[in-house]
Scaffold this motif. Sequence first.
Motif, PDB file in Angstrom:
ATOM      1  N   GLY A  39       0.825  -1.197   0.000  1.00 22.91           N
ATOM      2  CA  GLY A  39       0.000   0.000   0.000  1.00 22.91           C
ATOM      3  C   GLY A  39       0.859   1.248   0.000  1.00 22.91           C
ATOM      4  N   ARG A  40       0.722   2.057   1.037  1.00 18.29           N
ATOM      5  CA  ARG A  40       1.513   3.281   1.152  1.00 18.29           C
ATOM      6  C   ARG A  40       2.926   3.021   1.670  1.00 18.29           C
ATOM      7  N   VAL A  41       3.196   1.804   2.125  1.00 17.87           N
ATOM      8  CA  VAL A  41       4.530   1.488   2.657  1.00 17.87           C
ATOM      9  C   VAL A  41       5.257   0.631   1.625  1.00 17.87           C
ATOM     10  N   ARG A  42       5.693   1.293   0.556  1.00 15.35           N
ATOM     11  CA  ARG A  42       6.433   0.646  -0.510  1.00 15.35           C
ATOM     12  C   ARG A  42       7.659   1.480  -0.861  1.00 15.35           C
ATOM     13  N   THR A  43       8.640   0.822  -1.449  1.00 14.03           N
ATOM     14  CA  THR A  43       9.868   1.485  -1.882  1.00 14.03           C
ATOM     15  C   THR A  43      10.126   1.139  -3.338  1.00 14.03           C
ATOM     16  N   ASP A  44      10.362   2.156  -4.146  1.00  9.51           N
ATOM     17  CA  ASP A  44      10.654   1.958  -5.564  1.00  9.51           C
ATOM     18  C   ASP A  44      12.147   2.131  -5.817  1.00  9.51           C
ATOM     19  N   SER A  45      12.679   1.307  -6.705  1.00  6.03           N
ATOM     20  CA  SER A  45      14.056   1.481  -7.167  1.00  6.03           C
ATOM     21  C   SER A  45      14.030   2.357  -8.416  1.00  6.03           C
ATOM     22  N   HIS A  46      14.795   3.463  -8.385  1.00  9.36           N
ATOM     23  CA  HIS A  46      14.745   4.428  -9.480  1.00  9.36           C
ATOM     24  C   HIS A  46      16.134   5.020  -9.702  1.00  9.36           C
ATOM     25  N   GLU A  47      16.746   4.698 -10.822  1.00  7.67           N
ATOM     26  CA  GLU A  47      18.057   5.212 -11.204  1.00  7.67           C
ATOM     27  C   GLU A  47      19.107   4.967 -10.102  1.00  7.67           C
ATOM     28  N   GLY A  48      19.003   3.822  -9.467  1.00  4.18           N
ATOM     29  CA  GLY A  48      19.960   3.454  -8.428  1.00  4.18           C
ATOM     30  C   GLY A  48      19.607   3.948  -7.042  1.00  4.18           C
ATOM     31  N   PHE A  49      18.515   4.705  -6.924  1.00  3.60           N
ATOM     32  CA  PHE A  49      18.068   5.230  -5.635  1.00  3.60           C
ATOM     33  C   PHE A  49      16.889   4.407  -5.121  1.00  3.60           C
ATOM     34  N   LEU A  50      16.704   4.416  -3.795  1.00  3.04           N
ATOM     35  CA  LEU A  50      15.540   3.811  -3.174  1.00  3.04           C
ATOM     36  C   LEU A  50      14.592   4.930  -2.769  1.00  3.04           C
ATOM     37  N   LEU A  51      13.416   4.961  -3.362  1.00  2.32           N
ATOM     38  CA  LEU A  51      12.446   6.022  -3.115  1.00  2.32           C
ATOM     39  C   LEU A  51      11.244   5.453  -2.375  1.00  2.32           C
ATOM     40  N   ASP A  52      11.110   5.781  -1.107  1.00  2.40           N
ATOM     41  CA  ASP A  52       9.900   5.413  -0.387  1.00  2.40           C
ATOM     42  C   ASP A  52       8.734   6.223  -0.945  1.00  2.40           C
ATOM     43  N   ARG A  53       7.568   5.637  -0.923  1.00  9.04           N
ATOM     44  CA  ARG A  53       6.395   6.335  -1.454  1.00  9.04           C
ATOM     45  C   ARG A  53       5.877   7.322  -0.407  1.00  9.04           C
ATOM     46  N   GLY A  54       6.588   8.433  -0.338  1.00  5.88           N
ATOM     47  CA  GLY A  54       6.355   9.431   0.699  1.00  5.88           C
ATOM     48  C   GLY A  54       7.359   9.245   1.811  1.00  5.88           C
ATOM     49  N   PHE A  55       7.819  10.358   2.385  1.00  3.91           N
ATOM     50  CA  PHE A  55       8.776  10.270   3.482  1.00  3.91           C
ATOM     51  C   PHE A  55       8.113   9.616   4.689  1.00  3.91           C
ATOM     52  N   GLN A  56       8.705   8.544   5.170  1.00  8.01           N
ATOM     53  CA  GLN A  56       8.180   7.783   6.300  1.00  8.01           C
ATOM     54  C   GLN A  56       9.337   7.327   7.176  1.00  8.01           C
ATOM     55  N   VAL A  57       9.022   7.043   8.422  1.00  7.95           N
ATOM     56  CA  VAL A  57      10.005   6.461   9.330  1.00  7.95           C
ATOM     57  C   VAL A  57       9.308   5.380  10.150  1.00  7.95           C
ATOM     58  N   LEU A  58      10.104   4.509  10.740  1.00 10.99           N
ATOM     59  CA  LEU A  58       9.593   3.509  11.679  1.00 10.99           C
ATOM     60  C   LEU A  58      10.021   3.921  13.082  1.00 10.99           C
ATOM     61  N   LEU A  59       9.064   4.077  13.964  1.00 12.50           N
ATOM     62  CA  LEU A  59       9.359   4.342  15.377  1.00 12.50           C
ATOM     63  C   LEU A  59       9.449   2.992  16.072  1.00 12.50           C
ATOM     64  N   THR A  60      10.632   2.669  16.562  1.00 12.95           N
ATOM     65  CA  THR A  60      10.855   1.313  17.075  1.00 12.95           C
ATOM     66  C   THR A  60      10.065   1.016  18.340  1.00 12.95           C
ATOM     67  N   ALA A  61       9.540   2.051  19.002  1.00 12.82           N
ATOM     68  CA  ALA A  61       8.746   1.832  20.211  1.00 12.82           C
ATOM     69  C   ALA A  61       7.313   1.417  19.905  1.00 12.82           C
ATOM     70  N   TYR A  62       6.900   1.498  18.634  1.00 15.17           N
ATOM     71  CA  TYR A  62       5.539   1.079  18.306  1.00 15.17           C
ATOM     72  C   TYR A  62       5.284  -0.327  18.854  1.00 15.17           C
ATOM     73  N   PRO A  63       4.305  -0.504  19.746  1.00  9.14           N
ATOM     74  CA  PRO A  63       4.104  -1.841  20.341  1.00  9.14           C
ATOM     75  C   PRO A  63       3.673  -2.890  19.328  1.00  9.14           C
ATOM     76  N   GLU A  64       2.824  -2.513  18.373  1.00 11.52           N
ATOM     77  CA  GLU A  64       2.378  -3.521  17.394  1.00 11.52           C
ATOM     78  C   GLU A  64       3.491  -3.865  16.417  1.00 11.52           C
ATOM     79  N   ALA A  65       4.318  -2.887  16.079  1.00 12.55           N
ATOM     80  CA  ALA A  65       5.458  -3.181  15.208  1.00 12.55           C
ATOM     81  C   ALA A  65       6.415  -4.137  15.898  1.00 12.55           C
ATOM     82  N   ARG A  66       6.630  -3.956  17.185  1.00 16.61           N
ATOM     83  CA  ARG A  66       7.484  -4.894  17.940  1.00 16.61           C
ATOM     84  C   ARG A  66       6.897  -6.298  17.914  1.00 16.61           C
ATOM     85  N   ARG A  67       5.584  -6.364  17.934  1.00 13.14           N
ATOM     86  CA  ARG A  67       4.914  -7.672  17.950  1.00 13.14           C
ATOM     87  C   ARG A  67       4.955  -8.348  16.589  1.00 13.14           C
ATOM     88  N   GLN A  68       4.843  -7.576  15.513  1.00 15.74           N
ATOM     89  CA  GLN A  68       4.678  -8.149  14.180  1.00 15.74           C
ATOM     90  C   GLN A  68       5.978  -8.280  13.392  1.00 15.74           C
TER      91      GLN A  68
END
Length: 415
Positions: A39-68
Amino acid sequence: MSDPVVIIGGGLSGLVCARELAAKGLEVVLLEASDGVGGRVRTDSHEGFLLDRGFQVLLTAYPEARRQLHYGDLDLCPFAPGSLIQLADSRHRMSDPWRRPLHAVQTALAPVGGLDDKLKIAALRRASKRGSDAEVFTAPEQTTEQELRSLGFSETMIERFLRPFLGGVFLDSSLTTSSRMLYFVFRMFSLGDTSLPASGMGRISEQLAASLPTDTVRLRQKVAAVESSHVQMEDGTQLPYSKLVIATEQSAAARLLPELASERAPRSVYCVYYDAPRSPVRDRMLVLNGSGKGMVNNLCVPSLIAPAYAPRGRHLISATVLDTSLNEPTLAESVQQELHGWFGDQVREWKHLKTYRIDNALPNADAPAYNPPVQPAQVRDGVYVCGDYRVNGSINGAMQSGRLTAESLLNARPL
């Protein structure tokens, strides 16, 4: 053999829901309209660069992310704690003094609010860590801007730091987002790292998909309509289901189930990427527009945090623009001209790579927020829904909604 559980939508919510159901032995078919999961959490390869579909970050304290998620396999690369504040004619580092105590004096003296403001940040940080996550989302609320003013922050602190910082998080420069989200995100930033997977944010979605049984995911499968016992595909075929989960973003879900429509307009955003021969900053921090002028809300150099985002000897620049009413064909050039005022003539060497307009990037979380804060998963007999708009607008909310919907389906009773 009974019909499978069919999930429409291969974003984070759909992937987590599919994994939870498959782990309990259910046959699951996940239909994704595009050419890949995430969905919105995808990364495209473009001319040797990695382009996330919109600037995003992962907050490691997210409890569900830690679980999954398995963080080790993501090879997470952390940002330095803090931000760079770009004013009209100067730039100032605002480090996190709890994690960078050697920078405490410099942070205290930065012309981004007074010392009293910085003490109030400490108080907000403490308050955000009280109680449970669930209690944060049932607390009394007002808009984020109203909350910041009631806490006594100065106009300078709000305009130079808090508005661009939180506006970038919520995709809401007006800060009408519920104060519950203010406390939640401060809690997450305080308890963990802000990070990027070494090979792009899309690696999160890929990791979830890799845990599913073979042939669970079917790509380029567009659903035209939902019937009581089957989904009608755009190509005319029918796919029967035992249970159905709609895991698309809200507007797409409402086209299939009209009762899911909302008058709340979702947040959209532009992300403009450039190829640069060198980084305009040295700190592994987000650059916030504290001037109150211009179209760029924040800027990041992802290749400083995770080098694989750019080819060797190059850097990737990511600029976020919150005003999606701007003219897209000329946006990249206009942004580059604006950033010339930030960084000087080096910006003339930048090459525009790609501009993403991300519609429905986040659900609208204006105060008052939904009550109850977690919306019911089951909406019809045998029909369920999940997505970040059912919980809260975050990676954590999307994953949590997927899990809760799976649990609701597994424990289902007829409506």
